[in-house]
Design a protein around this motif. Structure first.
Motif, PDB file in Angstrom:
ATOM      1  N   GLN A   1       0.855  -1.191   0.000  1.00  0.00           N
ATOM      2  CA  GLN A   1       0.000   0.000   0.000  1.00  0.00           C
ATOM      3  C   GLN A   1       0.886   1.235   0.000  1.00  0.00           C
ATOM      4  O   GLN A   1       0.982   1.926   1.013  1.00  0.00           O
ATOM      5  CB  GLN A   1      -0.918   0.013   1.221  1.00  0.00           C
ATOM      6  CG  GLN A   1      -2.061  -0.971   1.176  1.00  0.00           C
ATOM      7  CD  GLN A   1      -2.999  -0.787   2.358  1.00  0.00           C
ATOM      8  OE1 GLN A   1      -2.587  -0.729   3.506  1.00  0.00           O
ATOM      9  NE2 GLN A   1      -4.286  -0.672   2.078  1.00  0.00           N
TER      10      GLN A   1
ATOM     11  N   ARG B   1       2.575   4.850  -0.191  1.00  0.00           N
ATOM     12  CA  ARG B   1       2.253   6.262  -0.046  1.00  0.00           C
ATOM     13  C   ARG B   1       3.536   7.051  -0.268  1.00  0.00           C
ATOM     14  O   ARG B   1       4.640   6.493  -0.197  1.00  0.00           O
ATOM     15  CB  ARG B   1       1.667   6.550   1.336  1.00  0.00           C
ATOM     16  CG  ARG B   1       0.357   5.816   1.610  1.00  0.00           C
ATOM     17  CD  ARG B   1      -0.210   6.161   2.978  1.00  0.00           C
ATOM     18  NE  ARG B   1       0.634   5.662   4.046  1.00  0.00           N
ATOM     19  CZ  ARG B   1       0.533   6.038   5.324  1.00  0.00           C
ATOM     20  NH1 ARG B   1      -0.365   6.937   5.675  1.00  0.00           N
ATOM     21  NH2 ARG B   1       1.332   5.527   6.238  1.00  0.00           N
TER      22      ARG B   1
ATOM     23  N   ASP C   1       5.765   2.162   2.747  1.00  0.00           N
ATOM     24  CA  ASP C   1       4.910   0.998   2.640  1.00  0.00           C
ATOM     25  C   ASP C   1       4.824   0.371   4.019  1.00  0.00           C
ATOM     26  O   ASP C   1       5.734   0.522   4.841  1.00  0.00           O
ATOM     27  CB  ASP C   1       5.464  -0.014   1.630  1.00  0.00           C
ATOM     28  CG  ASP C   1       4.408  -0.986   1.123  1.00  0.00           C
ATOM     29  OD1 ASP C   1       3.211  -0.701   1.290  1.00  0.00           O
ATOM     30  OD2 ASP C   1       4.791  -2.013   0.536  1.00  0.00           O
TER      31      ASP C   1
ATOM     32  N   GLU D   1      -1.627   8.997  -0.662  1.00  0.00           N
ATOM     33  CA  GLU D   1      -1.959   7.652  -1.125  1.00  0.00           C
ATOM     34  C   GLU D   1      -1.728   7.553  -2.638  1.00  0.00           C
ATOM     35  O   GLU D   1      -1.955   8.516  -3.379  1.00  0.00           O
ATOM     36  CB  GLU D   1      -3.417   7.319  -0.817  1.00  0.00           C
ATOM     37  CG  GLU D   1      -3.795   7.373   0.656  1.00  0.00           C
ATOM     38  CD  GLU D   1      -3.312   6.173   1.442  1.00  0.00           C
ATOM     39  OE1 GLU D   1      -2.828   5.196   0.809  1.00  0.00           O
ATOM     40  OE2 GLU D   1      -3.418   6.204   2.681  1.00  0.00           O
ATOM     41  N   THR D   2      -1.301   6.393  -3.094  1.00  0.00           N
ATOM     42  CA  THR D   2      -1.086   6.173  -4.523  1.00  0.00           C
ATOM     43  C   THR D   2      -2.007   5.053  -5.015  1.00  0.00           C
ATOM     44  O   THR D   2      -2.737   4.446  -4.247  1.00  0.00           O
ATOM     45  CB  THR D   2       0.370   5.788  -4.811  1.00  0.00           C
ATOM     46  OG1 THR D   2       0.616   4.479  -4.296  1.00  0.00           O
ATOM     47  CG2 THR D   2       1.334   6.778  -4.182  1.00  0.00           C
TER      48      THR D   2
END
Length: 266
Positions: free
Chosen positions: A101, A103, A141, A244-245
């Motif tokens: 996840q 960022r 992450d 956030e990506t």
């Protein structure tokens, strides 16, 4: 925490990273853990990576802003180790599936021109030992869950430290700036996620002066007999919230006269 326990947690973090599946909260399973225990887990995990052929290229400092410290109910930054496979070129495309996840944060990177160690290191000492600074992005992450779905327990500083301060990647800008002639308190960035400005910030958000982040790190390292070394890259701490990506997203940080740095997620 025993050495065996630290190794077991390091194994769990390593498996989570390899399998791209977050592991349970360490702080919830081990409520008595201290920050020193968490750094022992981090050291065990980094040791595994070094044994597998990775190489240390520097350090990162996290939790430098008051907002992030208050969110985790602490009053001190944390730190982690940068490894060679974390480094991406400016403008790089991050491969799909590389992270869980990811960022992104905007930071100022210090590239050291001399070794630096000791509990009495000053701001002037840091500047004298820095070859240049550069705009940078840090890719975060989390190998540890942000929140336990059953209990609602949220990740805290123990989880973050053990998880190598959420290190995942670093993108360095191309400009080499003089650390003495640059007032880093006013060195800021406009950060876009695709065409939308998500965050803006100034270097002063990092402990009032990013140089003081390096001072803090060297003092902390002195407790463990560690030092910064010539050639190390040190991320001084983010002055924006993590962004956030998602697949296909472009992150671009415009540092104005100080350059720009970007990456795209495949």
């Amino acid at each position: 925490m025993t050495e065996d326990q630290a190794r077991e947690l390091a194994d769990m973090l390593d498996r989570a990273e390899r399998e791209r599946v977050e592991c349970p909260l360490i702080s919830q399973a081990h409520p008595g853990m201290t920050m020193d225990d968490a750094y022992a887990v981090q050291a065990a995990w980094v040791g595994q990576k070094l044994a597998a052929g990775r190489r240390v290229i520097g350090w990162k400092i996290g939790l430098t802003s008051r907002a992030m410290q208050q969110a985790l109910n602490i009053d001190t930054p944390d730190s982690g180790v940068l490894l060679d496979d974390m480094l991406f070129a400016n403008g790089a495309t991050i491969p799909a599936g590389r992270f869980i996840q990811p960022r992104v944060e905007a930071e100022i990177a210090f590239i050291m021109s001399a070794d630096l160690a000791g509990a009495d290191v000053s701001r002037d000492d840091v500047l004298a030992a820095t070859g240049h600074i550069a705009p940078a992005l840090e890719i975060l992450d989390t190998r540890v869950q942000r929140r336990d779905p059953a209990t609602g327990h949220v990740r805290n500083v123990i989880d973050t430290i053990a998880d190598n301060a959420a290190n995942a990647g670093i993108v360095l800008g191309d400009r080499h700036l003089d650390p003495v002639r640059t007032d880093m308190r006013w060195m800021g960035a406009i950060v876009r996620r695709d065409d939308v400005v998500e965050e803006t910030g100034l270097g002063a958000g990092v402990l009032g002066d990013p140089v003081m982040g390096i001072v803090w790190l060297v003092h902390r390292m002195a407790r463990y007999g560690q030092r910064l070394r010539r050639g190390d890259v040190v991320l001084s701490g983010s002055f924006i919230r993590p962004i956030e990506t998602a697949p296909g997203v472009l992150i671009h940080a415009d540092f104005g006269p100080y350059g720009e740095v970007s990456c795209r997620f495949e």
